[in-house]
Structures are given as C-alpha cells and as structure tokens.
Motif scaffolding. Structure first.
Motif, PDB file in Angstrom:
ATOM      1  N   ASP A  15       2.557  43.049 -22.732  1.00  0.00           N
ATOM      2  CA  ASP A  15       1.911  43.737 -23.847  1.00  0.00           C
ATOM      3  C   ASP A  15       1.308  42.685 -24.766  1.00  0.00           C
ATOM      4  O   ASP A  15       1.779  41.547 -24.813  1.00  0.00           O
ATOM      5  CB  ASP A  15       2.922  44.570 -24.624  1.00  0.00           C
ATOM      6  CG  ASP A  15       3.357  45.821 -23.876  1.00  0.00           C
ATOM      7  OD1 ASP A  15       2.865  46.061 -22.759  1.00  0.00           O
ATOM      8  OD2 ASP A  15       4.202  46.554 -24.416  1.00  0.00           O
ATOM      9  N   PHE A  16       0.276  43.065 -25.505  1.00  0.00           N
ATOM     10  CA  PHE A  16      -0.346  42.134 -26.439  1.00  0.00           C
ATOM     11  C   PHE A  16      -0.737  42.892 -27.693  1.00  0.00           C
ATOM     12  O   PHE A  16      -0.727  44.117 -27.724  1.00  0.00           O
ATOM     13  CB  PHE A  16      -1.548  41.422 -25.799  1.00  0.00           C
ATOM     14  CG  PHE A  16      -2.745  42.296 -25.563  1.00  0.00           C
ATOM     15  CD1 PHE A  16      -3.870  42.201 -26.375  1.00  0.00           C
ATOM     16  CD2 PHE A  16      -2.773  43.209 -24.508  1.00  0.00           C
ATOM     17  CE1 PHE A  16      -4.976  43.005 -26.157  1.00  0.00           C
ATOM     18  CE2 PHE A  16      -3.879  44.005 -24.279  1.00  0.00           C
ATOM     19  CZ  PHE A  16      -4.985  43.906 -25.109  1.00  0.00           C
ATOM     20  N   TRP A  17      -1.053  42.149 -28.741  1.00  0.00           N
ATOM     21  CA  TRP A  17      -1.367  42.724 -30.042  1.00  0.00           C
ATOM     22  C   TRP A  17      -2.825  42.465 -30.390  1.00  0.00           C
ATOM     23  O   TRP A  17      -3.384  41.423 -30.050  1.00  0.00           O
ATOM     24  CB  TRP A  17      -0.479  42.117 -31.131  1.00  0.00           C
ATOM     25  CG  TRP A  17       0.953  42.527 -31.014  1.00  0.00           C
ATOM     26  CD1 TRP A  17       1.927  41.933 -30.255  1.00  0.00           C
ATOM     27  CD2 TRP A  17       1.584  43.622 -31.680  1.00  0.00           C
ATOM     28  NE1 TRP A  17       3.116  42.600 -30.411  1.00  0.00           N
ATOM     29  CE2 TRP A  17       2.939  43.637 -31.277  1.00  0.00           C
ATOM     30  CE3 TRP A  17       1.139  44.591 -32.578  1.00  0.00           C
ATOM     31  CZ2 TRP A  17       3.849  44.573 -31.749  1.00  0.00           C
ATOM     32  CZ3 TRP A  17       2.045  45.528 -33.049  1.00  0.00           C
ATOM     33  CH2 TRP A  17       3.382  45.517 -32.635  1.00  0.00           C
ATOM     34  N   VAL A  18      -3.412  43.418 -31.102  1.00  0.00           N
ATOM     35  CA  VAL A  18      -4.764  43.302 -31.644  1.00  0.00           C
ATOM     36  C   VAL A  18      -4.642  43.494 -33.148  1.00  0.00           C
ATOM     37  O   VAL A  18      -3.988  44.441 -33.601  1.00  0.00           O
ATOM     38  CB  VAL A  18      -5.707  44.375 -31.044  1.00  0.00           C
ATOM     39  CG1 VAL A  18      -7.081  44.333 -31.719  1.00  0.00           C
ATOM     40  CG2 VAL A  18      -5.830  44.202 -29.533  1.00  0.00           C
ATOM     41  N   PHE A  19      -5.279  42.610 -33.944  1.00  0.00           N
ATOM     42  CA  PHE A  19      -5.249  42.717 -35.396  1.00  0.00           C
ATOM     43  C   PHE A  19      -6.572  43.284 -35.881  1.00  0.00           C
ATOM     44  O   PHE A  19      -7.634  42.756 -35.581  1.00  0.00           O
ATOM     45  CB  PHE A  19      -5.011  41.343 -36.032  1.00  0.00           C
ATOM     46  CG  PHE A  19      -4.953  41.377 -37.535  1.00  0.00           C
ATOM     47  CD1 PHE A  19      -3.835  41.865 -38.184  1.00  0.00           C
ATOM     48  CD2 PHE A  19      -6.021  40.933 -38.296  1.00  0.00           C
ATOM     49  CE1 PHE A  19      -3.767  41.907 -39.582  1.00  0.00           C
ATOM     50  CE2 PHE A  19      -5.976  40.963 -39.693  1.00  0.00           C
ATOM     51  CZ  PHE A  19      -4.848  41.451 -40.328  1.00  0.00           C
ATOM     52  N   GLY A  20      -6.491  44.388 -36.633  1.00  0.00           N
ATOM     53  CA  GLY A  20      -7.674  45.014 -37.207  1.00  0.00           C
ATOM     54  C   GLY A  20      -7.676  44.899 -38.714  1.00  0.00           C
ATOM     55  O   GLY A  20      -6.649  45.112 -39.361  1.00  0.00           O
ATOM     56  N   TYR A  21      -8.827  44.555 -39.286  1.00  0.00           N
ATOM     57  CA  TYR A  21      -8.926  44.373 -40.735  1.00  0.00           C
ATOM     58  C   TYR A  21     -10.073  45.176 -41.339  1.00  0.00           C
ATOM     59  O   TYR A  21     -10.169  45.301 -42.553  1.00  0.00           O
ATOM     60  CB  TYR A  21      -9.114  42.893 -41.078  1.00  0.00           C
ATOM     61  CG  TYR A  21     -10.304  42.272 -40.374  1.00  0.00           C
ATOM     62  CD1 TYR A  21     -11.569  42.310 -40.952  1.00  0.00           C
ATOM     63  CD2 TYR A  21     -10.164  41.682 -39.125  1.00  0.00           C
ATOM     64  CE1 TYR A  21     -12.663  41.771 -40.301  1.00  0.00           C
ATOM     65  CE2 TYR A  21     -11.250  41.139 -38.479  1.00  0.00           C
ATOM     66  CZ  TYR A  21     -12.494  41.175 -39.062  1.00  0.00           C
ATOM     67  OH  TYR A  21     -13.570  40.648 -38.412  1.00  0.00           O
ATOM     68  N   GLY A  22     -10.956  45.720 -40.508  1.00  0.00           N
ATOM     69  CA  GLY A  22     -12.077  46.538 -40.960  1.00  0.00           C
ATOM     70  C   GLY A  22     -11.976  47.898 -40.299  1.00  0.00           C
ATOM     71  O   GLY A  22     -10.931  48.555 -40.360  1.00  0.00           O
ATOM     72  N   SER A  23     -13.026  48.300 -39.619  1.00  0.00           N
ATOM     73  CA  SER A  23     -13.035  49.634 -39.012  1.00  0.00           C
ATOM     74  C   SER A  23     -11.991  49.805 -37.915  1.00  0.00           C
ATOM     75  O   SER A  23     -11.615  50.936 -37.599  1.00  0.00           O
ATOM     76  CB  SER A  23     -14.421  49.972 -38.472  1.00  0.00           C
ATOM     77  OG  SER A  23     -14.804  49.060 -37.462  1.00  0.00           O
ATOM     78  N   LEU A  24     -11.491  48.720 -37.356  1.00  0.00           N
ATOM     79  CA  LEU A  24     -10.412  48.852 -36.369  1.00  0.00           C
ATOM     80  C   LEU A  24      -9.163  49.477 -36.991  1.00  0.00           C
ATOM     81  O   LEU A  24      -8.367  50.098 -36.290  1.00  0.00           O
ATOM     82  CB  LEU A  24     -10.042  47.494 -35.763  1.00  0.00           C
ATOM     83  CG  LEU A  24     -10.980  46.922 -34.704  1.00  0.00           C
ATOM     84  CD1 LEU A  24     -10.507  45.538 -34.276  1.00  0.00           C
ATOM     85  CD2 LEU A  24     -11.100  47.831 -33.503  1.00  0.00           C
ATOM     86  N   ILE A  25      -9.000  49.353 -38.308  1.00  0.00           N
ATOM     87  CA  ILE A  25      -7.839  49.954 -38.975  1.00  0.00           C
ATOM     88  C   ILE A  25      -7.803  51.457 -38.721  1.00  0.00           C
ATOM     89  O   ILE A  25      -6.765  52.019 -38.395  1.00  0.00           O
ATOM     90  CB  ILE A  25      -7.868  49.679 -40.501  1.00  0.00           C
ATOM     91  CG1 ILE A  25      -7.616  48.211 -40.781  1.00  0.00           C
ATOM     92  CG2 ILE A  25      -6.847  50.559 -41.231  1.00  0.00           C
ATOM     93  CD1 ILE A  25      -7.807  47.839 -42.258  1.00  0.00           C
ATOM     94  N   TRP A  26      -8.926  52.123 -38.870  1.00  0.00           N
ATOM     95  CA  TRP A  26      -8.940  53.587 -38.764  1.00  0.00           C
ATOM     96  C   TRP A  26      -9.597  54.103 -37.487  1.00  0.00           C
ATOM     97  O   TRP A  26      -9.467  55.263 -37.160  1.00  0.00           O
ATOM     98  CB  TRP A  26      -9.590  54.219 -39.983  1.00  0.00           C
ATOM     99  CG  TRP A  26     -11.074  54.018 -40.128  1.00  0.00           C
ATOM    100  CD1 TRP A  26     -12.064  54.818 -39.612  1.00  0.00           C
ATOM    101  CD2 TRP A  26     -11.758  52.978 -40.827  1.00  0.00           C
ATOM    102  NE1 TRP A  26     -13.304  54.335 -39.952  1.00  0.00           N
ATOM    103  CE2 TRP A  26     -13.148  53.206 -40.702  1.00  0.00           C
ATOM    104  CE3 TRP A  26     -11.336  51.869 -41.556  1.00  0.00           C
ATOM    105  CZ2 TRP A  26     -14.096  52.366 -41.273  1.00  0.00           C
ATOM    106  CZ3 TRP A  26     -12.283  51.043 -42.126  1.00  0.00           C
ATOM    107  CH2 TRP A  26     -13.633  51.298 -41.973  1.00  0.00           C
TER     108      TRP A  26
END
Length: 174
Positions: free
Chosen positions: A7-18
C-alpha cells in the motif's frame, strides 16, 4: 524498500482533498513539513488558458501544510499513479516527489505528492490577494471556472478545521 504491491500514500493539498478521483482504503488529515499550500501556479489548462491564466495551488517551499493523506492499495499503484500524472503533470509545472508526512493519528509515513517547480514559466510566486482575485475572477479552463476551484478549496480547508486568512481575503474580493 517500497515494493510494488505494498500500500502507498498520496498527499493532497488542493483539489485532491475533496476530489481525489481514485479509490483509497483510508483518508487521514496529515501534515507535510517544509512546504506550504500557495495559490502560486498559473493555470493554462484546468482553470484558465494561456491567454487568461487562472491560479491554482502548488506546494511551495517553506513552512508546513496540512492536507489529506490517502492510503491506496498496492495493487492499484500503477493505475493511480498513471491517473495522478495525467492530472497533475499536464504542463509539468509540478515535480512528483515522495515526501515524509505525519498523520494526525501519530503515524509517520511517506506520501506521493506534487511540488511546484519554481523554475517553470507557470510559477506565479507570491501574489497579492487583490491580484489573485482579479486573475481568479476572469479565468475559466477545461475543469470549469477558477472561482469555483478557489471557493471550493476554501470551503474544504475550513471543513478540515483550518484557517487561511490570505485565501479568505482572496475569496472576499471575488
């Protein structure tokens, strides 16, 4: 060492948040140190055009950023990374990086994220709230009006329990 099936992680700070646009197993608020969320990218595709660029978020150096981390099944790695590259690397204004993040539950991990390339012609740097509002108000791209993107971002940042006074100032000027 990260294996293809882990498994891996993706960090969202803009539109990836919602609007991550991919399936995930877990969603956790997280902090990325060394970068801050900034409306510092001229958008020529999604929220503007080369003639009337909009503004979208980038991770710019300095400070820290609270966003969302998404845990993705390792079996979906290839498809998710391909999707993210098609979405985030349209004009190569971002650099794909895997950086350490701290999840709000105390776990530390590394997450795939996209950092602005300060040497790219679309890098707007620091702009005043007044100038940002002018650009945002007049811009529209393939993904819709720039105003929708910026106001939605502020709404979701607030839902996370965060304040961004500069962004609030931009939205008030819209």
């Amino acid at each position: 060492m990260l294996r293809a099936m882990d498994d891996f992680w993706v960090f969202g700070y803009g539109s990836l948040i919602w609007r991550p646009g991919f399936d995930f197993e877990e969603r956790v608020k997280a902090r990325l140190a060394g970068y801050h969320r900034s409306l510092c990218v001229r958008s020529f595709v999604h929220r503007g055009t080369p003639e009337r660029p909009g503004l979208v978020f980038g991770l710019d150096r300095g400070g820290s950023c609270v966003g969302m981390a998404f845990r993705v099944r390792g079996a979906a790695r290839e498809a998710v990374v391909e999707y993210l590259r098609a979405r985030e690397l349209v004009t190569h204004v971002y650099r794909e990086q895997t950086l350490p993040v701290r999840l709000t539950d105390g776990r530390n991990t590394r997450a795939l994220t996209y950092v602005v390339d300060r040497g790219h012609s679309q890098y707007a740097g620091r702009v005043t709230a007044e100038h940002a509002a002018t650009l945002v108000r007049r811009s529209h791209g393939q993904s819709g009006p720039n105003v929708d993107y910026v106001t939605s971002a502020l709404d979701h940042i607030r839902e996370m329990g965060l304040r961004d006074r500069w962004l609030e100032d931009v939205v008030a000027r819209l």
